[in-house]
Write a protein that holds these residues in place. Structure first.
Motif, mmCIF file in Angstrom:
data_model
loop_
_atom_site.group_PDB
_atom_site.id
_atom_site.type_symbol
_atom_site.label_atom_id
_atom_site.label_comp_id
_atom_site.label_asym_id
_atom_site.label_seq_id
_atom_site.Cartn_x
_atom_site.Cartn_y
_atom_site.Cartn_z
ATOM 1 N N ILE A 171 0.822 -1.209 0.000
ATOM 2 C CA ILE A 171 0.000 0.000 0.000
ATOM 3 C C ILE A 171 0.859 1.263 0.000
ATOM 4 C CG2 ILE A 171 -1.479 1.399 1.488
ATOM 5 C CD1 ILE A 171 -3.072 -0.485 -0.130
ATOM 6 N N ALA A 172 1.878 1.280 0.852
ATOM 7 C CA ALA A 172 2.736 2.471 0.941
ATOM 8 C C ALA A 172 3.429 2.746 -0.394
ATOM 9 C CB ALA A 172 3.776 2.283 2.044
ATOM 10 N N CYS A 224 -1.616 6.067 -6.065
ATOM 11 C CA CYS A 224 -2.779 5.642 -6.861
ATOM 12 C C CYS A 224 -3.981 6.557 -6.629
ATOM 13 C CB CYS A 224 -3.147 4.196 -6.550
ATOM 14 S SG CYS A 224 -3.835 3.940 -4.889
ATOM 15 N N ILE A 225 -4.017 7.221 -5.492
ATOM 16 C CA ILE A 225 -5.183 8.064 -5.181
ATOM 17 C C ILE A 225 -5.204 9.349 -5.982
ATOM 18 C CG2 ILE A 225 -5.393 7.118 -2.846
ATOM 19 C CD1 ILE A 225 -4.184 9.693 -1.769
ATOM 20 N N THR A 226 -4.152 9.604 -6.751
ATOM 21 C CA THR A 226 -4.124 10.819 -7.577
ATOM 22 C C THR A 226 -4.896 10.643 -8.883
ATOM 23 O OG1 THR A 226 -2.059 10.176 -8.679
ATOM 24 C CG2 THR A 226 -1.870 11.456 -6.631
ATOM 25 N N THR A 227 -5.351 9.411 -9.168
ATOM 26 C CA THR A 227 -6.115 9.157 -10.389
ATOM 27 C C THR A 227 -7.363 8.334 -10.073
ATOM 28 O OG1 THR A 227 -4.851 7.138 -10.859
ATOM 29 C CG2 THR A 227 -4.052 9.187 -11.836
ATOM 30 N N ARG A 256 -13.756 -1.968 2.779
ATOM 31 C CA ARG A 256 -15.049 -1.996 2.096
ATOM 32 C C ARG A 256 -14.921 -2.504 0.668
ATOM 33 N NH1 ARG A 256 -17.108 -3.503 5.070
ATOM 34 N NH2 ARG A 256 -19.153 -3.200 4.117
ATOM 35 N N LEU A 257 -14.359 -3.685 0.521
ATOM 36 C CA LEU A 257 -14.212 -4.315 -0.794
ATOM 37 C C LEU A 257 -14.977 -5.637 -0.807
ATOM 38 C CD1 LEU A 257 -13.036 -4.693 -3.618
ATOM 39 C CD2 LEU A 257 -10.934 -5.577 -2.558
ATOM 40 N N SER A 305 -9.298 3.707 -5.280
ATOM 41 C CA SER A 305 -8.029 3.246 -5.849
ATOM 42 C C SER A 305 -7.210 2.415 -4.870
ATOM 43 C CB SER A 305 -7.207 4.455 -6.322
ATOM 44 O OG SER A 305 -7.882 5.159 -7.338
ATOM 45 N N ILE A 306 -7.257 2.765 -3.577
ATOM 46 C CA ILE A 306 -6.509 1.998 -2.583
ATOM 47 C C ILE A 306 -7.072 0.585 -2.457
ATOM 48 C CG2 ILE A 306 -5.979 1.822 -0.115
ATOM 49 C CD1 ILE A 306 -5.666 4.829 -0.045
#
Length: 362
Positions: free
Chosen positions: A47-48, A53-56, A228-229, A254-255
């Protein structure tokens, strides 16, 4: 409609902290049914590295994530839809199918009835019987199916009984439901904890049956309730198209996409989890089977239902006794058909399990 009493959910640690004056950090939750190993090491490290990924926006069709799930479940990409936890997908399927009358195997999770009621439907229950150790008699069950039932909901393995329906019996049920035009929704939240997943999981049946949808999540087995997946597996093309049209875009962030692509591939973690649960399930069942204070019911998941045999002792009293020691069990009197002499606990690490055993058998 069956009346459900209030209870403490496994996530209600703030309420426990306030009522009992115990810091939530000091509570061992045997109620949440979450993998005691915590999150996958691949996920923790990955994850780190992928935080950018959260920028898109994520891929609207989630192709890479669905491919990871398809490989993990040994099914086809086109039969998979992802959602914001299995709860969103349960809601979506019920909203679209709009059952006027649904049959639910009980005692079980109350959210099914709630969602059916929100859509104006009625829920009736088929009770799993204690005299049969809560194991379903498929022939008797099938005899109760009728054409005025639109939907059947099965939690498999079932919460809180821990019992499960194998593929052979599920085929019989699906065939009978097909004749009555009943759609079957199977919640497989706990199936990955089973010793023989392929014998219990209905994923393979989706290839030949179009009247079944299977729902799963990552909250329990992968210890990621906050992610929450969730995902569903169904080969009914028309139904899946309707679900996709109704579902909001980008409900999976995205995460969660990155997390799914990592955790489903962590075979070492998956195997370690299965071995831990298998060993603790067998060890703890034997302990309580030899006790004269409780009757255990053999579970297929990662939790065990106990019947209190001691006269005058209630599930609420046991809950109070345990929580004061920082051990949170589930008082099962809130489930339909279970009275005040049933409790449930999930399997944690051996040391924590020993603490609970000591308190329950004290």
């Amino acid at each position: 409609m069956i009346k459900h009493k209030d209870h403490f959910h496994g996530s209600d640690l703030e309420k426990i902290e306030k009522i009992y004056g115990i810091k939530k950090e000091n509570i061992i939750s045997f109620s949440a049914n979450v993998n005691p190993l915590g999150i996958s090491p691949l996920l923790r490290d990955g994850i780190a590295k992928h935080i950018d990924c959260i920028t898109t926006y994520p891929d609207r069709d989630y192709v890479e994530l669905r491919n990871s799930i398809a490989s993990y479940c040994n099914t086809e990409l086109e039969n998979i839809i992802v959602g914001n936890g299995s709860t969103e997908l349960i809601s979506l399927f019920i909203q679209i199918l709009k059952p006027s009358k649904a049959l639910v195997l009980g005692p079980t999770y109350s959210e099914y009835e709630r969602e059916i009621a929100l859509g104006g439907g009625k829920t009736i229950y088929y009770p799993l019987r204690e005299e049969n150790d809560f194991i379903l008699d498929p022939n008797h069950f099938i005899s109760k199916l009728s054409e005025d039932i639109d939907m059947l909901v099965i939690c498999n393995p079932n919460n809180p009984t821990g019992t499960a329906i194998d593929n052979k019996d599920m085929r019989l049920i699906l065939d009978a439901c097909k004749e009555c035009d009943i759609f079957v929704m199977v919640d497989e939240t706990y199936v990955e904890f089973a010793e023989n997943v392929n014998k219990i999981s209905s994923v393979g049946l989706t290839r030949t049956y179009g009247n079944i949808a299977i729902l799963r999540g990552t909250s329990k087995f992968f210890a990621a309730p906050g992610l929450r997946l969730g995902y569903a597996i169904c080969s009914n093309t028309d139904l899946m198209q309707k679900v996709n049209q109704r579902k909001d875009p980008w409900t999976i962030n995205s995460i969660a996409v990155v997390a799914g692509n990592l955790m489903f591939k962590d075979t070492s973690y998956i195997e370690e989890t299965k071995n831990l649960i298998k060993n603790e399930r067998e060890r703890l069942f034997k302990i309580f089977e030899e006790s004269d204070r409780f009757k255990p019911y053999w579970p297929q998941g990662n939790f065990m239902l106990l019947k209190i045999l001691e006269d005058g002792l209630t599930s609420q009293e046991l809950f109070d006794r345990c929580i004061k020691k920082g051990l949170m069990i589930r008082d099962c009197s809130t489930f339909p058909y279970l009275g005040e002499n049933y409790i449930r606990f999930c399997f944690m690490n051996p040391a924590d399990n020993d603490k609970l055993v000591t308190e329950l058998l004290a």
